[in-house]
Design an enzyme around this catalytic site. Structure first.
Site, PDB file in Angstrom:
ATOM      1  N   THR A 191      -8.590  -5.724   4.579  1.00  0.00           N
ATOM      2  CA  THR A 191      -8.683  -4.518   5.322  1.00  0.00           C
ATOM      3  C   THR A 191      -8.243  -3.073   4.335  1.00  0.00           C
ATOM      4  OG1 THR A 191      -6.331  -4.673   5.969  1.00  0.00           O
ATOM      5  CG2 THR A 191      -8.230  -5.912   7.217  1.00  0.00           C
ATOM      6  N   ASP A 192      -7.530  -3.509   3.449  1.00  0.00           N
ATOM      7  CA  ASP A 192      -7.324  -2.211   2.415  1.00  0.00           C
ATOM      8  C   ASP A 192      -8.775  -1.857   2.015  1.00  0.00           C
ATOM      9  OD1 ASP A 192      -4.581  -1.998   2.644  1.00  0.00           O
ATOM     10  OD2 ASP A 192      -4.136  -3.118   0.961  1.00  0.00           O
ATOM     11  N   LEU A 193      -9.624  -2.674   1.578  1.00  0.00           N
ATOM     12  CA  LEU A 193     -10.643  -2.543   0.757  1.00  0.00           C
ATOM     13  C   LEU A 193     -11.776  -1.879   1.859  1.00  0.00           C
ATOM     14  CD1 LEU A 193     -10.876  -5.504  -1.776  1.00  0.00           C
ATOM     15  CD2 LEU A 193     -10.180  -3.292  -2.100  1.00  0.00           C
ATOM     16  N   GLY A 196     -10.785   1.785   2.443  1.00  0.00           N
ATOM     17  CA  GLY A 196     -11.149   2.261   1.341  1.00  0.00           C
ATOM     18  C   GLY A 196     -12.560   2.982   1.253  1.00  0.00           C
TER      19      GLY A 196
END
Length: 421
Positions: A191-193, A196
């Site tokens: 979910t970070d990626l 981003g």
């Protein structure tokens, strides 16, 4: 401003300057994508500490003890390879934003910039006087991107959040893992990626809009929101009242579409249509499976997925993975492939042929590996030229490019705005 001497002049974002106020992965991966396309990305980091991701480890890599140039590692243990993967081709300055002169230096930087990205908890940027309204007074055309865990509205907006939490709230963990096991976190910061990538997409869209209208913009992204569109198949089931479940490597709407054990590992088999299914049965010398009523059509195979798994697992265990890949993928053109570990994924004939893994020079480490991004243009260039920056490596050069002289730099040091020499 400073930039990499060998930066290509015909990259899509050449001439765009990005001020990166983020830490960890969400904003870092967004600005990494922009750097890959030619933007000059300047990380504004806390003096002596830097981006939290510099400390993510072990492992750490020790710098050359003889290096005496600008910048330094932010940890006595050395450099984190995790930090490298999110910060190629960026510049680093150390500004103490809790000092008036540090804030003044940031404003001078923003005045010459095109984009600002921050991932503070909602309200923090405003308390630091680096919110959108603050920076728009400095540069009214700025494209300003805010990233947070749950966005700036709603009952969860004040909650802190990391990838793990959002994998939980987004439903991703509920459909990941063995069907009879516990919910499982995806083994990378998904979910970070995801967030981003959405941020980079929004920034480029806003820059395009600015070209058309002359107006800057503000982009506001919550990680939870960013993850939900990726549910696709699972959301489709939920929309009609069905409960998506954990299925291991199986797929909710296709079969066979999963990993099967072989004599020495695992083989992914993805038959996306009836023709491929029938060709697979012929290639593994099991034409009877194609004639079996339980497996006659894709809906039949999905309904009888466990029985299909039993049949195919018995077949695939008879040979090693490479033999199956040679037979089915190379000879018969069927969609099968090996399940690699990470070192093998990074070092195999296909990855090498596409030049995905390269090396760039690093001032304190000799060279470091680079994972290239996958965009290959016919009429433009992309890619990384520079190593991830040492902490504060470019502070003096950036400030001198903004017009600061020796006396001004001394003043900033005396006031605690930048580190001392």
């Amino acid at each position: 401003m400073t930039s990499n001497d060998d930066a290509d002049a015909d990259r899509i974002l050449d001439g765009i300057t990005v001020v990166d106020l983020t830490t960890f992965v969400t904003g870092g991966f967004a600005t990494l994508m922009l750097a890959n396309q030619g933007a000059e990305v300047i990380k504004v980091e806390r003096p002596e500490v830097g981006d939290d991701n510099r400390h993510s480890g072990p492992p750490f890599v020790e710098p050359d003890p003889d290096y005496d140039g600008p910048g330094r590692t932010a940890d006595d243990n050395g450099e984190s390879p995790y930090f490298w993967t999110i910060n190629y081709d960026k510049l680093s300055v150390e500004f103490n934003l809790k000092t008036d002169s540090g804030l003044e230096a940031l404003y001078d930087l923003v005045e010459e910039a095109d984009v600002v990205v921050e991932n503070f908890r909602p309200g923090t940027a405003e308390r630091l006087d680096v919110g959108y309204d603050d920076l728009r007074e400095v540069n009214e055309d700025i494209v300003y991107c805010s990233i947070s865990a749950f966005g700036e509205t709603g009952p969860w907006s004040s909650r802190p959040g990391y990838d793990l939490l959002v994998q939980g709230t987004s439903g991703i963990m509920s459909v990941t893992g063995p069907e009879d096991g516990d919910p499982v976190k995806v083994g990378l910061p998904q979910t970070d990626l995801i967030t981003g990538m959405w941020a980079a997409f929004g920034i480029v869209g806003s820059l395009f809009r600015r070209e058309l209208t002359g107006e800057g913009d503000r982009i506001e992204i919550g990680m939870h929101d960013a993850a939900l569109p990726w549910l696709t198949k699972q959301a489709g089931k939920a929309f009609v009242g069905e409960q998506p479940e954990r299925m291991g490597t199986k797929d909710p709407v296709l079969a066979p579409y999963q990993a099967y054990p072989t004599a020495d590992g695992y083989l992914n088999v993805g038959c996306g249509n009836q023709k491929l299914w029938e060709e697979l049965c012929a290639a593994i010398d099991r034409p009877d499976l194609a004639e079996d009523d339980r497996f006659a059509s894709n809906p039949d195979r999905v309904a009888n997925m466990d029985e299909l798994e039993t049949e195919l697992s018995a077949v695939f265990r008879e040979r090693p993975t490479d033999e199956w890949v040679d037979l089915l993928a190379d000879e018969h053109g069927l969609p099968v492939g090996p399940v690699y570990d990470v070192p093998t994924a990074l070092d195999n004939e296909q990855t090498e042929a596409r030049d995905v893994i390269r090396e760039v020079d690093h001032p304190a480490l000799g060279t470091v590996p680079v994972i290239e991004h996958p965009l290959n243009y016919e009429h433009a260039d992309a890619g990384f030229d520079g190593a991830p920056p040492l902490l504060g490596e470019d502070t003096e050069a950036i400030l001198r490019g903004l017009g600061y002289d020796d006396a001004a730099l001394t003043r900033l040091r005396d006031e605690g705005a930048i580190p001392g020499e």
